[in-house]
Design a protein around this motif. Structure first.
Motif, PDB file in Angstrom:
ATOM      1  N   VAL A 114       0.849  -1.264   0.044  1.00 43.42           N
ATOM      2  CA  VAL A 114       0.063  -0.002   0.163  1.00 43.42           C
ATOM      3  C   VAL A 114       0.705   1.301   0.056  1.00 43.42           C
ATOM      4  O   VAL A 114       0.657   2.118  -0.708  1.00 43.42           O
ATOM      5  CB  VAL A 114      -0.913  -0.028   1.290  1.00 43.42           C
ATOM      6  CG1 VAL A 114      -1.648   1.592   1.399  1.00 43.42           C
ATOM      7  CG2 VAL A 114      -1.836  -1.160   1.017  1.00 43.42           C
ATOM      8  N   GLU A 115       1.694   1.213   0.795  1.00 47.78           N
ATOM      9  CA  GLU A 115       2.823   2.193   0.718  1.00 47.78           C
ATOM     10  C   GLU A 115       3.638   2.788  -0.331  1.00 47.78           C
ATOM     11  O   GLU A 115       3.778   3.906  -0.704  1.00 47.78           O
ATOM     12  CB  GLU A 115       3.793   2.117   1.988  1.00 47.78           C
ATOM     13  CG  GLU A 115       3.390   2.240   3.445  1.00 47.78           C
ATOM     14  CD  GLU A 115       4.415   1.739   4.544  1.00 47.78           C
ATOM     15  OE1 GLU A 115       5.282   1.076   4.085  1.00 47.78           O
ATOM     16  OE2 GLU A 115       4.000   2.148   5.603  1.00 47.78           O
ATOM     17  N   LYS A 116       3.848   1.556  -1.147  1.00 46.93           N
ATOM     18  CA  LYS A 116       4.566   1.691  -2.523  1.00 46.93           C
ATOM     19  C   LYS A 116       3.381   2.318  -3.550  1.00 46.93           C
ATOM     20  O   LYS A 116       3.830   3.038  -4.519  1.00 46.93           O
ATOM     21  CB  LYS A 116       4.832   0.358  -2.835  1.00 46.93           C
ATOM     22  CG  LYS A 116       6.205  -0.180  -2.484  1.00 46.93           C
ATOM     23  CD  LYS A 116       6.402  -1.534  -3.019  1.00 46.93           C
ATOM     24  CE  LYS A 116       7.736  -2.132  -2.232  1.00 46.93           C
ATOM     25  NZ  LYS A 116       8.177  -3.548  -2.547  1.00 46.93           N
ATOM     26  N   ASN A 117       2.145   1.987  -3.359  1.00 50.23           N
ATOM     27  CA  ASN A 117       0.933   2.313  -4.181  1.00 50.23           C
ATOM     28  C   ASN A 117       0.877   3.843  -3.923  1.00 50.23           C
ATOM     29  O   ASN A 117       0.304   4.635  -4.936  1.00 50.23           O
ATOM     30  CB  ASN A 117      -0.377   1.524  -3.957  1.00 50.23           C
ATOM     31  CG  ASN A 117       0.020   0.102  -4.459  1.00 50.23           C
ATOM     32  OD1 ASN A 117       0.748  -0.335  -5.479  1.00 50.23           O
ATOM     33  ND2 ASN A 117      -0.778  -0.623  -3.906  1.00 50.23           N
ATOM     34  N   ILE A 118       1.036   4.337  -2.757  1.00 47.05           N
ATOM     35  CA  ILE A 118       0.880   5.583  -2.461  1.00 47.05           C
ATOM     36  C   ILE A 118       1.986   6.377  -3.043  1.00 47.05           C
ATOM     37  O   ILE A 118       1.613   7.563  -3.519  1.00 47.05           O
ATOM     38  CB  ILE A 118       0.696   5.736  -0.796  1.00 47.05           C
ATOM     39  CG1 ILE A 118      -0.551   5.303  -0.179  1.00 47.05           C
ATOM     40  CG2 ILE A 118       0.967   7.245  -0.559  1.00 47.05           C
ATOM     41  CD1 ILE A 118      -0.433   5.155   1.292  1.00 47.05           C
ATOM     42  N   GLU A 119       3.121   6.238  -3.219  1.00 46.84           N
ATOM     43  CA  GLU A 119       4.267   6.621  -3.386  1.00 46.84           C
ATOM     44  C   GLU A 119       4.058   6.914  -5.255  1.00 46.84           C
ATOM     45  O   GLU A 119       4.142   7.891  -5.777  1.00 46.84           O
ATOM     46  CB  GLU A 119       5.369   6.162  -3.391  1.00 46.84           C
ATOM     47  CG  GLU A 119       5.716   6.074  -1.716  1.00 46.84           C
ATOM     48  CD  GLU A 119       6.072   7.762  -1.389  1.00 46.84           C
ATOM     49  OE1 GLU A 119       6.560   8.694  -2.197  1.00 46.84           O
ATOM     50  OE2 GLU A 119       5.269   7.886  -0.282  1.00 46.84           O
ATOM     51  N   ALA A 120       3.558   5.522  -5.733  1.00 45.84           N
ATOM     52  CA  ALA A 120       3.444   5.875  -7.146  1.00 45.84           C
ATOM     53  C   ALA A 120       2.092   6.700  -7.543  1.00 45.84           C
ATOM     54  O   ALA A 120       1.972   7.533  -8.595  1.00 45.84           O
ATOM     55  CB  ALA A 120       3.156   4.283  -7.601  1.00 45.84           C
ATOM     56  N   ALA A 121       0.989   6.628  -6.776  1.00 45.58           N
ATOM     57  CA  ALA A 121      -0.020   7.467  -7.069  1.00 45.58           C
ATOM     58  C   ALA A 121       0.482   9.030  -7.000  1.00 45.58           C
ATOM     59  O   ALA A 121       0.041   9.937  -7.619  1.00 45.58           O
ATOM     60  CB  ALA A 121      -1.204   7.309  -6.202  1.00 45.58           C
ATOM     61  N   LYS A 122       1.407   9.462  -5.836  1.00 43.14           N
ATOM     62  CA  LYS A 122       1.888  10.772  -5.745  1.00 43.14           C
ATOM     63  C   LYS A 122       2.378  11.195  -6.822  1.00 43.14           C
ATOM     64  O   LYS A 122       2.462  12.328  -7.484  1.00 43.14           O
ATOM     65  CB  LYS A 122       2.835  10.816  -4.434  1.00 43.14           C
ATOM     66  CG  LYS A 122       1.735  10.826  -3.053  1.00 43.14           C
ATOM     67  CD  LYS A 122       2.665  10.391  -1.991  1.00 43.14           C
ATOM     68  CE  LYS A 122       4.167  11.506  -1.855  1.00 43.14           C
ATOM     69  NZ  LYS A 122       4.632  11.129  -0.498  1.00 43.14           N
ATOM     70  N   ALA A 123       3.363  10.264  -7.431  1.00 46.22           N
ATOM     71  CA  ALA A 123       4.154  10.586  -8.760  1.00 46.22           C
ATOM     72  C   ALA A 123       3.274  10.781 -10.035  1.00 46.22           C
ATOM     73  O   ALA A 123       3.590  11.555 -10.918  1.00 46.22           O
ATOM     74  CB  ALA A 123       5.026   9.448  -9.025  1.00 46.22           C
ATOM     75  N   ARG A 124       2.182  10.378  -9.759  1.00 40.34           N
ATOM     76  CA  ARG A 124       1.213  10.530 -11.174  1.00 40.34           C
ATOM     77  C   ARG A 124       0.417  11.964 -10.934  1.00 40.34           C
ATOM     78  O   ARG A 124      -0.317  12.270 -11.871  1.00 40.34           O
ATOM     79  CB  ARG A 124       0.346   9.483 -11.239  1.00 40.34           C
ATOM     80  CG  ARG A 124       0.764   7.941 -11.787  1.00 40.34           C
ATOM     81  CD  ARG A 124      -0.134   7.150 -11.933  1.00 40.34           C
ATOM     82  NE  ARG A 124      -1.037   6.650 -10.970  1.00 40.34           N
ATOM     83  CZ  ARG A 124      -0.847   5.773 -10.082  1.00 40.34           C
ATOM     84  NH1 ARG A 124       0.210   4.913 -10.290  1.00 40.34           N
ATOM     85  NH2 ARG A 124      -1.633   5.279  -9.220  1.00 40.34           N
ATOM     86  N   ARG A 125       0.543  12.474  -9.777  1.00 37.73           N
ATOM     87  CA  ARG A 125      -0.307  13.686  -9.514  1.00 37.73           C
ATOM     88  C   ARG A 125      -0.062  14.937 -10.641  1.00 37.73           C
ATOM     89  O   ARG A 125       1.020  14.834 -11.052  1.00 37.73           O
ATOM     90  CB  ARG A 125      -0.305  14.316  -8.028  1.00 37.73           C
ATOM     91  CG  ARG A 125      -0.745  13.310  -6.968  1.00 37.73           C
ATOM     92  CD  ARG A 125      -0.806  13.709  -5.798  1.00 37.73           C
ATOM     93  NE  ARG A 125       0.481  13.933  -5.223  1.00 37.73           N
ATOM     94  CZ  ARG A 125       0.953  14.419  -3.931  1.00 37.73           C
ATOM     95  NH1 ARG A 125      -0.197  14.461  -3.075  1.00 37.73           N
ATOM     96  NH2 ARG A 125       2.148  14.529  -3.519  1.00 37.73           N
ATOM     97  N   ARG A 126      -0.953  15.966 -10.538  1.00 37.88           N
ATOM     98  CA  ARG A 126      -0.548  16.939 -11.253  1.00 37.88           C
ATOM     99  C   ARG A 126       0.537  18.019 -10.502  1.00 37.88           C
ATOM    100  O   ARG A 126       0.784  17.761  -9.199  1.00 37.88           O
ATOM    101  CB  ARG A 126      -1.875  17.845 -11.183  1.00 37.88           C
ATOM    102  CG  ARG A 126      -2.961  17.512 -11.994  1.00 37.88           C
ATOM    103  CD  ARG A 126      -4.023  18.663 -12.246  1.00 37.88           C
ATOM    104  NE  ARG A 126      -4.172  19.317 -11.111  1.00 37.88           N
ATOM    105  CZ  ARG A 126      -5.487  19.095 -10.293  1.00 37.88           C
ATOM    106  NH1 ARG A 126      -6.128  18.114 -10.353  1.00 37.88           N
ATOM    107  NH2 ARG A 126      -5.469  19.871  -9.044  1.00 37.88           N
ATOM    108  N   ALA A 127       1.132  18.687 -11.295  1.00 36.64           N
ATOM    109  CA  ALA A 127       2.356  19.369 -10.430  1.00 36.64           C
ATOM    110  C   ALA A 127       1.850  20.309  -9.474  1.00 36.64           C
ATOM    111  O   ALA A 127       2.765  20.416  -8.605  1.00 36.64           O
ATOM    112  CB  ALA A 127       2.893  20.390 -11.672  1.00 36.64           C
ATOM    113  N   ASP A 128       0.571  20.730  -9.419  1.00 37.15           N
ATOM    114  CA  ASP A 128       0.086  21.640  -8.068  1.00 37.15           C
ATOM    115  C   ASP A 128       0.039  20.829  -6.788  1.00 37.15           C
ATOM    116  O   ASP A 128      -0.493  21.393  -5.837  1.00 37.15           O
ATOM    117  CB  ASP A 128      -0.922  22.647  -8.627  1.00 37.15           C
ATOM    118  CG  ASP A 128      -2.281  21.527  -9.091  1.00 37.15           C
ATOM    119  OD1 ASP A 128      -2.074  20.832  -9.844  1.00 37.15           O
ATOM    120  OD2 ASP A 128      -3.358  21.943  -8.484  1.00 37.15           O
ATOM    121  N   LEU A 129      -0.214  19.457  -7.032  1.00 37.40           N
ATOM    122  CA  LEU A 129      -0.510  18.667  -5.805  1.00 37.40           C
ATOM    123  C   LEU A 129       0.712  18.029  -5.354  1.00 37.40           C
ATOM    124  O   LEU A 129       1.499  17.104  -5.478  1.00 37.40           O
ATOM    125  CB  LEU A 129      -1.638  17.435  -6.452  1.00 37.40           C
ATOM    126  CG  LEU A 129      -2.818  17.932  -6.755  1.00 37.40           C
ATOM    127  CD1 LEU A 129      -3.474  16.904  -7.374  1.00 37.40           C
ATOM    128  CD2 LEU A 129      -3.289  18.781  -5.950  1.00 37.40           C
TER     129      LEU A 129
END
Length: 229
Positions: free
Chosen positions: A9-24
């Motif tokens: 889950v922690e790895k998935n969170i980091e991957a999802a953070k990397a996919r966010r828009r630049a302002d997030l």
């Protein structure tokens, strides 16, 4: 097993953070949702690195709170009845599910007795689901104004539960709209409130929630497996 799932889950969170828009750019806090799981499972998750736990019911949390024997931040993520506010204020660091003036005032009253300022989130029912708690979007600002004036309550943000769609991508527009509402609330010059948390996303949709601006996610099944009843 729990440790491995927590790591996934922690790895998935980091991957999802990397996919966010630049302002997030907010960091994301993971709450391990321990409802219907025993103290042994909670200890296993905490010993593997979980620092935040989420419970749905005050009564279930009480026994765990007394026997857990671990330092952890406690979140109440389920609906809170006003007659349980006294017990909730004693245990929980953050109450996610405030959805009425009546409940906010009950929490304020009980917190005052303990000399505590209770941190809360206001729950929004953006999808207009009758079976879910939460204030409608049109009633959010009046409730935030009321909470902001209470001396023993401090609003730290908003909470949202998306519908359990079979296609989780259907959650995305709701998460995106919820983030817009969160930003608007954050921009208001409050007296005591400090709007900084947007709690949304659970086991089936937390990655999409993060992509759309959540900075707290509430994950149970993906860490602990199916609930024990």
């Amino acid at each position: 097993m729990i440790a491995e799932k927590l790591q996934d889950v922690e790895k998935n969170i980091e991957a999802a953070k990397a996919r966010r828009r630049a302002d997030l750019t907010d960091d994301v806090t993971l709450i391990a949702v321990t409802k219907n799981h025993d103290v042994a499972a909670m200890r296993e998750a905490i010993d593997a690195g979980a620092t935040q736990v989420g419970e749905n019911r005050v009564q279930e949390a009480q026994g765990k709170y007394e026997t857990l024997d671990r330092k952890v931040t406690w979140h109440l993520i389920g609906h809170l009845q006003t007659n349980k506010a006294k017990h909730a204020v004693k245990m929980f660091d953050l109450i996610h599910s405030v959805d009425s003036e009546h409940l906010a005032r009950a929490i304020d009253k009980e917190a005052a007795k303990l000399g505590k300022v209770q941190d809360i989130l206001v729950q929004v029912n953006l999808a207009h689901e009758e079976q879910k708690s939460g204030v409608e979007e049109a009633a959010l600002r009046p409730l935030l104004d009321i909470c902001d004036a209470l001396p023993n309550v401090r609003v730290l943000g908003l909470m949202f539960i998306a519908p359990d769609y079979e296609d989780r991508e259907q959650c995305r527009p709701l998460f995106r709209r919820m983030h817009e509402i969160f930003l608007a609330a954050k921009d208001i010059p409050w007296k005591t409130s400090n709007i900084k948390y947007l709690s949304m996303g659970m086991s089936h949709d937390y990655e999409i929630a993060i992509e759309e601006g959540a900075n707290i996610v509430r994950v149970g099944t993906a860490i602990f497996g199916p609930r024990q009843y």
